[in-house]
Write an enzyme that holds these catalytic residues in place. Structure first.
Site, short mmCIF file in Angstrom:
data_model
loop_
_atom_site.label_atom_id
_atom_site.label_comp_id
_atom_site.label_asym_id
_atom_site.label_seq_id
_atom_site.Cartn_x
_atom_site.Cartn_y
_atom_site.Cartn_z
N SER A 157 26.59 -70.26 24.55
CA SER A 157 27.84 -70.05 25.26
C SER A 157 28.90 -71.05 24.78
CB SER A 157 27.60 -70.14 26.77
OG SER A 157 28.71 -69.68 27.49
N ASP A 255 27.03 -58.67 28.28
CA ASP A 255 27.69 -59.97 28.24
C ASP A 255 29.14 -59.76 27.82
OD1 ASP A 255 28.57 -62.57 27.81
OD2 ASP A 255 27.03 -63.08 26.33
N HIS A 285 24.31 -62.56 29.73
CA HIS A 285 24.69 -63.91 29.35
C HIS A 285 23.78 -64.90 30.09
CE1 HIS A 285 27.74 -66.70 27.72
NE2 HIS A 285 27.44 -67.45 28.77
#
Length: 314
Positions: A157, A255, A285
């Site tokens: 991320s 995501d 995610h």
């Protein structure tokens, strides 16, 4: 395909328990809830040979660097790993489970660095700290029992964003030479263009990471709208990605960052960088940190470790 059954069960449990989205909480509450959730989904941490903490000088003060060592073998390769959390949440503890698993499976040192968080310290504080930590590891490799010629970067991320940005900094600075970049559902484009991505437009579920989450993190990290076009905040905005180290880009079907991660992989390939892309169907995610709950998290960790071994043996 629909949400993976394990993900669906997790999502439904959040709805049943009325778990509020992180972006509706205070910063303090969101930071605590994020770490608790990651620890709960990560399962029992693997044992490693040694874990040591080092305090090193950074641009804004001392930085914590946690070093995970899989064995006493000297001159091991190193993965500089940057934790996720939208540049707003997270600590070195956030990446503990990932670091232990990758150290053992890839046979490398995993060095997880702390960095200053927004909104207290907006862009570019985080990338400046990650760069300082990487330079320190290179300069102190002998003392760490590490091989300075075999260093890769990675993160999930926001950590993937920082890893990608760091490869641009290393190329511009003429070193260090990096063996590879492990980018797990990375944020690569904070410009207005990302709002048009199909994966961004369709991510509304309040019990999953969604486009509201992305906007919340961005609003804390970028205080100047023009920063969204700075390649160190949005690597996809770089004029060229030629000459960067080989990459593995891992994305998740459900995501909001899926499309920009895959667009970044396409740009790398277009600019001549060896890249492999793995989209995990039915996943969300954060799944890379959920190996104690999601089988796909275990598979992705194994894939990442295999790729690291290949890079380090090249």
């Amino acid at each position: 395909m629909p949400l993976d059954p394990q993900v669906q069960e997790m999502r439904d449990r959040k709805e049943r328990d009325g778990v509020p989205p992180l972006y509706t909480m205070t910063l303090e509450a969101a930071r605590a809830a994020d770490l608790a959730s990651i620890r709960a989904a990560g399962g029992s941490p693997e044992k490693v040979h040694e874990v040591t903490d080092h305090w090193l000088p950074g641009p804004g003060g001392k930085l914590l660097l946690r070093v995970y060592r899989p064995s006493a073998e000297p001159s091991l390769p190193v993965l500089m790993y940057f934790f996720g959390g939208g540049w707003v949440l997270g600590t070195v503890d956030t990446a503990d489970g990932i670091a232990r698993s990758l150290a053992n499976a890839a046979g490398c040192i995993v060095a997880v660095t702390g960095y200053r968080l927004a909104p207290e310290h907006p862009f570019p504080a985080a990338i400046e700290d990650c760069w300082a930590a990487t330079e320190w590891v290179v300069e102190n490799a002998a003392a760490l029992g590490a091989d300075p010629a075999r260093i890769a970067v990675g993160g999930d991320s926001a950590g993937g964003n920082l890893a990608a940005a760091l490869t641009l900094m290393a190329y511009e600075a003429g070193g260090p030479r990096l063996a590879g970049q492990l980018l797990v559902y990375p944020n690569t484009d904070q410009s207005d263009q990302s709002a048009a991505d199909e994966s961004m437009r369709t991510s509304e579920d309040p019990y999953l990471f969604n486009h509201h989450s992305v906007a919340w993190y961005r609003s804390h990290y970028l205080t100047d709208p023009d920063d969204a076009y700075n390649p160190l905040a949005s690597p996809l905005q770089a004029e060229s990605l030629a000459g960067l180290p080989p990459a593995l880009v891992i994305t998740a079907e459900y995501d909001p960052l899926r499309d920009q991660g895959e667009r970044y992989a396409a740009r790398l390939a277009h600019d001549g960088v060896p890249v492999a892309v793995a989209r995990y169907e039915g996943m969300i995610h954060g799944f890379f940190a959920m190996s104690g709950t999601l089988d796909a998290g275990k598979v992705a960790l194994a894939q990442a470790a295999k790729q690291l071994r290949i890079w380090f043996q090249a």
